[in-house]
Structures are given as C-alpha cells and as structure tokens.
Design a protein around this motif. Structure first.
Motif: not given
Length: 489
Positions: A8-14, A74-78, A234-237, A241-245
């Motif tokens: 859940l980003g600021t401009s879009a959900v991916k 989820f990942s979300g805008q914090m 899920g967690g904060g973006d 994102a760190a999990v994703g890397t």
C-alpha cells in the motif's frame, strides 16, 4: 501454494503473486488520488485504498487457480493516521506520512515533554510525519472528531481490518507512530497518557509474520477465494522492503537509492544513538533495525539531469567521469531539507568549490558523491554504536548506475551487492505470507533461500583512502552553512 504481497503505497497499491519458491507469477498496480486541502497538508480516503486493493486482487488472480491461494500479507506507507468511530466507520480522511501540519505539536512534544523522555518512552523523537503528533493535532483542532475515536489505525492495518474484521498492527509499523515502546514491543503507557487516549483505542500488537485471521467470508466470496486464505500482519514499507532484499538478521545492511536514500541496518539487539539521528525501530524479522534517511538521493540526480542539464540520458552523462576521489566540487544534497543526521527542514542544496576549470562532468560527479557522503553520515552513526558493516545490498533506481555503486563502495568502504529481485516491499510482503503459512520456519530462512547476490562491487584501498580525505571536507560544509540556511528560509 500461492502467496500475495500487497504494498500500500502513497500513490498506488502494488500487488504481487508468487509461489513458495519465489517465482513471481503476476504483478498488478492500482492508483488512487491524494488530496492537498491546504498548503503542507496531505490526505487520502481509506476507502480508495480498499477499493483499489479489491480491484487489484481480482485482476491479480484472474488467471490462476484461486483455490491455491494460501496467504496474503502487507507492506504499508508508514505513519499515516486512520481514525474509526464506534461503528468502525472512517471519521475523517487519513493524514499521511508527508503531511506537515504538526510542527506545533512536534515542538510541544520535543521541547515541553522533552526529547530525552520521548527517546526513553519510544526510542525516537517527534517528527512531523509521525502519527502521535497527528493525534494531538486532531485533539487540538478537531475536538468533535477526537471524541468520536474508537480505534486508531495505520494505513495497511486498515486494509487488514477490512479483510479480516480484526484491529491489529505490527511492531515495525507501530515503531513509526511515536507510541510504541520499541525496546519492549508494547504500547507506551506514558505516551498514551500524554496524548489523552486509552490503550483500548489502539490495535493489538503483533510480529510481522503472525497470522491475524482469514479473509472474511463475504470478501472471499467476492474475490472467488476459499474461506481459509490466511491473512498475515505484514509491516511498514521500509522493514518489509528490507525483507524483500534479504536485509534481516544481525549486521545486514541495505542502501535504497530511490527518490530518498535509506540506510537500513538489521540488528539482533535494540540500540539508540544519543542524538536520535537514526530511527530505532522494531524489524519485520522479529528483531530490530536502525534507519537513516537522506531526503533527496536519486531525486538529486534527477533534478540535476532533468531540470538543470536537460537530459534523460543519465548513462551518457556519467561516461566521462573517470577520476574518482579527486573532485574539487562538492554538493550538499539537501534539496528538500535533510533528515539524517541534521533533522533540518531549512537545509538547502548547495554546490561549492567551482572554478573556471570546473566541467559538466565535475558537477555531475559531485551530485553522485554528495548523496554518497550523506548516506555515509547515516552509516557512521550506526558504526558509532558498535555495529560492524562490511557489505551492503543496494536497490532503487540509482542502483542501476555502475558508477554510483562504485562511488558508494569506496566512500563507505563496503562491498556493494546487487540481488536477484527488484520488487522490494510487495515481494517482502509475499515472503512474510510464506513464513506465516509455515512454508519457512523464519524470515531469515525464507530470504536465504529466495534471494541471491548476483553482482558485487568491492572497495579499492586507494580510492577508499582518497574518499576518506574528501569526506573530511564534506562534513565541514553543513556546520559552516547552517547559519546561512537559517536566514534564507
């Protein structure tokens, strides 16, 4: 089985669909509006998030066997503030992370309550983006809305609530509220009292890989899902994102060269620097992390290329840069103020050191180096806490530049690794879904199997020594110019 990551980003959900081996099947993005009702304000309608997510889930899963979907996360805008009344209806538009209306409330918290106490209670100090100052703003400016509050939620937690009916949050996202006792991963009773709220108004706190329920029958029927699709917190973006890397465990580091620049350091132990220059948050891997932010990273290069030079051919502009560690031109990348370590919204972008011999390549190089120096500011604070960092992963648009990666490797004296995934938060959320559904025992196990290093840039001892001397010059520039920035605001 199949797993879904929702960012859940600021401009879009991916939204991302993958199997348990990390094979990505499909990615979908759905945009929604952002509103600016007054200068410096930034708001969104949570219903827009939900509608975009449902539409995205339908499109994402349209070509797959939906009975194979086992879990989503989820990942979300914090930092955003979502307020619900006693009927779980949204009281007012969500106030977002980039909303700047709370300076008065931050001044109250930092100066009257005191930074030392805030750090003791939450491991952090008040920033305008954080959630607690927003709650105070509503209390001070919209008392009728404040009195209606039954639940205080974060953006991705609102989505989780709509899918499950449960009011939950996780430790990584809650760390950015200035309400969580980060060290002990529970709500701070002192901050609750300061804000004039009750613990009942806050969501229950979970680890990021915890299962918090299943998709509600009505939602599952609408989506064509089975009735036992697990919802993982899920967690904060930044943490996801760190999990994703694969930046999990102890001493792992990732540098994000996006619009802003982030230095993210995973740690098994809780730590806070004495000036609270770094964010000290709980991580999505059940441990902790430190995070430093430079507000204009790839944004600085984009500004220089697009607006000043007038080109989109970034690679060609960098081809003529062949001598590193000797540039006499320096650039302070504070085009939008600066977060770490200065926490100064009045700081400004600055070139210094130009002569009649300065070339276009010198200026371009100075921008790349200035961002690297600013990121090193963040890294050195972590090192001052005894964190040993010898290599870092890197992602974001700026990571596509071999030159920029070489500069960072030598400015920071670390090996810079590129990994096999560029999907970041959505991928990280899908990994958390896998862990929550017991495909992997831990987040570390999952990332070790799903994420591989595909390229590395090693530091060169000669360049490291040269950049050490350059960095000593760079760190003298902000203190010398701080007073100038004050009179320019």
């Amino acid at each position: 089985m199949l797993y879904i990551g929702i960012d859940l980003g600021t401009s879009a959900v991916k939204l991302l669909l993958m199997d348990a081996l990390g094979d990505i099947k499909k990615i979908v993005s759905k945009e929604y509006p952002i509103f600016f009702p007054h200068t410096g304000w930034s708001e969104q309608n949570p219903e827009d998030w939900y509608n975009a997510t449902i539409a995205g889930l339908k499109e994402l899963t349209s070509d797959c066997d939906r009975t194979q979907i086992n879990g989503l996360s989820f990942s979300g805008q914090m930092h955003g503030l979502v307020l619900l009344d006693e009927k779980d209806q949204v009281i007012r538009p969500a106030i977002l992370w980039n909303d700047g209306r709370t300076q008065k409330e931050c001044d109250y918290l930092n100066n009257e309550i005191g930074r030392e106490k805030l750090s003791q209670y939450t491991a952090n100090i008040a920033l305008t983006g954080f959630t607690a100052p927003k709650i105070l703003w509503v209390k001070n400016n919209e008392p009728d809305n404040f009195n209606k509050i039954k639940k205080i939620m974060l953006p991705k937690d609102y989505l989780a609530y709509r899918l499950t009916g449960n009011h939950c949050t996780d430790v990584s996202d809650a760390s950015g509220m200035l309400l969580l006792d980060v060290k002990n991963k529970c709500w701070s009773k002192e901050m609750i009292q300061i804000l004039g709220i009750s613990e009942d108004q806050l969501a229950s706190v979970h680890e990021s890989s915890d299962v918090i329920g299943t998709v509600k029958e009505s939602v599952a029927n609408d989506l064509g899902f089975s009735n036992n699709v697990h919802v993982i917190m899920g967690g904060g973006d930044q943490a996801v994102a760190a999990v994703g890397t694969g930046t999990v465990g102890d001493g792992m580091c990732n540098i994000s060269l996006g619009t802003s620049g982030v230095v993210f350091i995973a740690s098994k132990s809780f730590a806070v620097d004495e000036h609270n220059a770094l964010h000290a948050f709980a991580h999505a891997d059940h441990k902790y992390h430190l995070m430093g932010v430079t507000l204009s990273a790839a944004a600085s290069n984009k500004w220089w290329m697009d607006e000043i030079i007038g080109t989109k051919d970034y690679a060609t502009e960098q081809k003529g840069i062949t001598e590193l560690g000797k540039n006499n031109v320096f650039f302070l990348p504070y085009l939008m103020g600066e977060r770490t370590p200065h926490n100064n919204p009045d700081a400004r972008g600055t070139f210094i050191g130009m002569t009649m011999n300065t070339t276009r390549e010198d200026m371009t190089q100075a921008v790349l180096e200035g961002v690297a120096y600013s990121l090193r500011d963040c890294l050195d604070i972590a090192r001052s806490l005894g964190v040993k960092i010898e290599r870092t992963r890197i992602n974001g648009g700026g990571a596509k530049s071999p030159l920029w990666k070489k500069i960072i490797a030598n400015v920071m004296n670390v090996t810079v690794d590129t990994i096999n995934s560029e999907e970041g938060p959505a991928f990280g959320a899908a990994i958390l879904a896998c862990v929550g559904c017991k495909e992997y025992a831990t987040v570390e196990e999952a990332t070790s199997k799903l994420i591989q290093v595909i390229d590395s840039v090693e530091p060169d001892s000669t360049l490291v020594a040269a950049y050490e001397e350059q960095y000593k010059k760079f760190v003298q520039l902000y203190p010398a110019l701080k007073g100038v920035f004050e009179v320019m605001k």
